[in-house]
Design an enzyme around this catalytic site. Structure first.
Site, PDB file in Angstrom:
ATOM      1  N   HIS A 169       3.338  -2.452 -15.343  1.00  0.00           N
ATOM      2  CA  HIS A 169       4.580  -3.034 -14.856  1.00  0.00           C
ATOM      3  C   HIS A 169       4.434  -4.546 -14.844  1.00  0.00           C
ATOM      4  O   HIS A 169       3.360  -5.082 -15.135  1.00  0.00           O
ATOM      5  CB  HIS A 169       4.917  -2.512 -13.453  1.00  0.00           C
ATOM      6  CG  HIS A 169       3.961  -2.975 -12.394  1.00  0.00           C
ATOM      7  ND1 HIS A 169       2.704  -2.424 -12.227  1.00  0.00           N
ATOM      8  CD2 HIS A 169       4.054  -3.937 -11.441  1.00  0.00           C
ATOM      9  CE1 HIS A 169       2.075  -3.011 -11.231  1.00  0.00           C
ATOM     10  NE2 HIS A 169       2.868  -3.948 -10.735  1.00  0.00           N
ATOM     11  N   GLU A 256       2.878   2.133  -8.645  1.00  0.00           N
ATOM     12  CA  GLU A 256       2.913   3.344  -7.828  1.00  0.00           C
ATOM     13  C   GLU A 256       3.763   4.441  -8.458  1.00  0.00           C
ATOM     14  O   GLU A 256       4.680   4.167  -9.245  1.00  0.00           O
ATOM     15  CB  GLU A 256       3.457   3.012  -6.439  1.00  0.00           C
ATOM     16  CG  GLU A 256       2.609   2.000  -5.691  1.00  0.00           C
ATOM     17  CD  GLU A 256       3.191   1.587  -4.360  1.00  0.00           C
ATOM     18  OE1 GLU A 256       2.448   1.014  -3.543  1.00  0.00           O
ATOM     19  OE2 GLU A 256       4.398   1.829  -4.119  1.00  0.00           O
ATOM     20  N   LYS A 368      -1.805   5.703  -7.780  1.00  0.00           N
ATOM     21  CA  LYS A 368      -1.371   5.238  -6.464  1.00  0.00           C
ATOM     22  C   LYS A 368      -0.045   5.890  -6.088  1.00  0.00           C
ATOM     23  O   LYS A 368       0.893   5.934  -6.880  1.00  0.00           O
ATOM     24  CB  LYS A 368      -1.219   3.714  -6.451  1.00  0.00           C
ATOM     25  CG  LYS A 368      -0.919   3.146  -5.062  1.00  0.00           C
ATOM     26  CD  LYS A 368      -0.698   1.638  -5.095  1.00  0.00           C
ATOM     27  CE  LYS A 368      -1.957   0.891  -5.397  1.00  0.00           C
ATOM     28  NZ  LYS A 368      -1.781  -0.584  -5.210  1.00  0.00           N
ATOM     29  N   GLU A 453      -5.870   1.439   0.969  1.00  0.00           N
ATOM     30  CA  GLU A 453      -5.559   0.023   0.793  1.00  0.00           C
ATOM     31  C   GLU A 453      -4.729  -0.442   1.974  1.00  0.00           C
ATOM     32  O   GLU A 453      -4.048   0.361   2.625  1.00  0.00           O
ATOM     33  CB  GLU A 453      -4.749  -0.232  -0.488  1.00  0.00           C
ATOM     34  CG  GLU A 453      -5.541  -0.275  -1.761  1.00  0.00           C
ATOM     35  CD  GLU A 453      -4.696  -0.749  -2.932  1.00  0.00           C
ATOM     36  OE1 GLU A 453      -5.255  -0.883  -4.027  1.00  0.00           O
ATOM     37  OE2 GLU A 453      -3.488  -0.975  -2.759  1.00  0.00           O
ATOM     38  N   ASN A 454      -4.771  -1.745   2.241  1.00  0.00           N
ATOM     39  CA  ASN A 454      -3.809  -2.328   3.168  1.00  0.00           C
ATOM     40  C   ASN A 454      -2.607  -2.810   2.381  1.00  0.00           C
ATOM     41  O   ASN A 454      -2.667  -3.004   1.159  1.00  0.00           O
ATOM     42  CB  ASN A 454      -4.434  -3.504   3.947  1.00  0.00           C
ATOM     43  CG  ASN A 454      -4.971  -4.572   3.025  1.00  0.00           C
ATOM     44  OD1 ASN A 454      -5.597  -4.264   2.013  1.00  0.00           O
ATOM     45  ND2 ASN A 454      -4.732  -5.826   3.350  1.00  0.00           N
ATOM     46  N   ARG A 483      -5.589  -9.277  -0.328  1.00  0.00           N
ATOM     47  CA  ARG A 483      -6.165  -9.620  -1.601  1.00  0.00           C
ATOM     48  C   ARG A 483      -6.772 -10.988  -1.495  1.00  0.00           C
ATOM     49  O   ARG A 483      -6.316 -11.810  -0.691  1.00  0.00           O
ATOM     50  CB  ARG A 483      -5.057  -9.550  -2.663  1.00  0.00           C
ATOM     51  CG  ARG A 483      -5.386 -10.040  -4.052  1.00  0.00           C
ATOM     52  CD  ARG A 483      -4.236  -9.800  -4.994  1.00  0.00           C
ATOM     53  NE  ARG A 483      -3.746  -8.456  -5.137  1.00  0.00           N
ATOM     54  CZ  ARG A 483      -4.303  -7.521  -5.904  1.00  0.00           C
ATOM     55  NH1 ARG A 483      -5.389  -7.835  -6.589  1.00  0.00           N
ATOM     56  NH2 ARG A 483      -3.791  -6.326  -5.957  1.00  0.00           N
TER      57      ARG A 483
END
Length: 540
Positions: A169, A256, A368, A453-454, A483
């Site tokens: 993407h 996702e 994801k 993940e956050n 990140r």
């Protein structure tokens, strides 16, 4: 504002004293000295000065001691090895624009210093975002991996592991477009993109309705994705299984497995549940065929006519109402089942392709799945419905997707593990904690490994405590903290993150690793005028 850190990385041959400075949000290894005394535990001390007030935070950090060396340093080495086994592996995401549009490593000195800082902290590895729009930028089949190869070598030299995220993407922040040739095809044939009911196109990724249609110069998107992954395998083969241990394949918007249902609320806080994305000509053709096969051709003319718009509350129109909503009617069940199953089929095809190409390698493939928590405390659960997960009325909206991951031997990445119920606006009727637990149970029951993940590092301090609480339950094998960037290394964030890393390894520190009175750090000035430079490393 002054920030510095001093650490010691231990080994049997002595300890290395490393001074880490954070300037303009960038870590720099400022000085190294050697000591003959072996230290089995590393220390990181941060000195943070705000005006005339200075506070020191002493933080225990897992030492870089190899297993055979740990035996030589005695009982504490044994305890150290146990602590590293007991906790999930911890990764940190690299900047989204770590490789530039010109295929060079962005901010290479800052990233190199950041990698050393992470290694010193005891982080296991990094997540490397790899963008289709950079690798296959100019023409179909014309790949350029040079920037990513340089960065992977840099990471390997630091001794960190890599989870590669292969994204198909585009990104708006930082600006990373789709390949130029894909954009050109979309200009002449916009039906390759998702479309909402008012005709707005979502141009950040291809519609899943064209997965098996030869719309890309005679090839299907699945064929193009397969060639991209094959090229990745060929170019990174020396690193696969040693440095690169995990590969996430992009499955849709934001990487996702979902529909871009919130596209109309980009860059704004969501106020509605989103809209169904089923109005490109190929989605409508598929819906029409499905309706005719079910004996109700009128149901295949369009999506629900009584669903609210992007910014409208779910109960402002009939479809998502908790009581008496159209989602509970036979038509509602028909449409939502079709819409969700179409997403399941897309995920199955992409994961099957990826698993087949990498099956003989010692790497784990992941996908994801989004945590669509707004309105999750309602019966209708409209945000999940619009995103492609049929969870309304007590249904298990994640069982079918979990079975796809299990069947293809893939792990799942679940974001949002820093979200707390108590911080959600009451009007949104959201429970990210309950939803995440529901999703984890669905995947765990089917033997699918969960990687957490956050959502973002720019959150409340409570988010780190929530992550720690979730990881402590033992259902997550690996975790990526998103990140690295200017904010990540800022005084507002970095000390809290180092405390978080320490908390994953120890319940208490030995006396010799507690703060030493008078052990000075090296102050480094960071002025407010450096805001522009601080944005050099993206935090997206």
């Amino acid at each position: 504002m002054d920030v510095s850190a001093v650490g010691r990385q231990a080994g049997v041959g002595g300890s290395e004293r490393m001074i880490l400075q954070v300037q303009n949000g960038h870590p720099q290894i400022a000085r190294r000295t050697r000591s003959s005394a072996a230290l089995p535990i590393s220390r990181l001390k941060c000195r943070i000065a705000l005006g005339s007030t200075c506070r020191r935070v002493a933080i225990g950090v897992r030492a870089a001691v190899r297993p055979e060396e740990a035996k030589k340093v005695g009982g504490r080495g044994e305890a150290l090895r146990r602590s590293t086994v007991d906790r999930p592996q911890l990764f940190v995401g690299l900047p989204a624009d770590a490789v530039s549009d010109c295929n060079t490593v962005n901010h290479s000195k800052a990233i190199a210093a950041g990698l050393k800082a992470l290694k010193l902290l005891g982080v296991d590895g990094v997540e490397l975002p790899v963008w289709w729009g950079i690798v296959e930028k100019e023409a179909m089949g014309k790949y350029d991996w040079s920037g990513y190869l340089s960065l992977v070598q840099m990471i390997q030299d630091t001794g960190l592991l890599i989870r590669t995220s292969l994204y198909t993407h585009s990104s708006s922040d930082p600006a990373i477009p789709l390949p130029q040739w894909i954009t050109a095809i979309g200009d002449s044939d916009p039906s390759i993109f998702f479309t909402d009911r008012t005709g707005n196109l979502y141009r950040d990724c291809l519609s899943l309705s064209v997965d098996e249609l030869p719309v890309l110069h005679g090839r299907t998107p699945l064929q193009v994705y397969s060639s991209l992954l094959q090229s990745f395998r060929d170019n990174f083969h020396p690193f696969l299984g040693s440095t690169i241990t995990d590969i996430l394949v992009g499955l849709g918007p934001d990487g996702e497995l979902k529909y871009p249902s919130m596209a109309g609320q980009r860059n704004r806080k969501p106020s509605g549940a989103g809209e169904f994305q089923c109005y490109d000509k190929n989605m409508l053709a598929h819906l029409k065929r499905h309706a005719e096969a079910s004996g109700n051709p009128c149901w295949g003319l369009a999506g629900p006519h009584d669903a609210p718009g992007y910014s409208q509350a779910p109960d402002s129109a009939a479809f998502f109402r908790d009581v008496g909503g159209s989602w509970e009617t036979p038509y509602g069940d028909f449409f939502l089942s079709w819409y969700a199953n179409h997403l399941v089929s897309h995920g199955d095809q992409v994961l099957s392709m990826a698993g087949g190409l990498l099956a003989d390698l010692p790497v784990q493939v992941h996908g994801k799945v989004p945590v669509l928590h707004p309105w999750s405390r309602t019966r209708a659960r409209p945000a999940e419905l619009a995103g492609g997960y049929y969870s309304a009325g007590g249904r298990d909206g994640y069982a079918a997707m979990a079975e796809v991951f299990a069947r293809n031997g893939c792990g799942v990445v679940l974001p949002g593990m820093n979200l707390c119920d108590g911080l959600q606006p009451e009007a949104m009727k959201a429970s990210p904690e309950a939803l995440l637990g529901e999703m984890m149970r669905a995947f765990n029951r089917r033997g699918v490994g969960v990687w957490g993940e956050n959502q973002s590092a720019r959150g409340k301090r409570e988010g780190l405590e929530k992550i720690k609480e979730t990881l402590g339950k033992g259902a997550v094998g690996k975790f990526t903290y998103q990140r690295m960037g200017a904010y990540f290394f800022s005084p507002e964030h970095f000390p809290a993150f180092t405390q978080f890393v320490r908390s994953l390894d120890w319940t208490e520190l030995p006396a010799e690793d507690l703060p030493v009175e008078g052990d000075a750090g090296i102050p480094l000035s960071v002025s407010a005028s450096d805001t522009t430079n601080a944005r050099e490393m993206q935090t997206a």
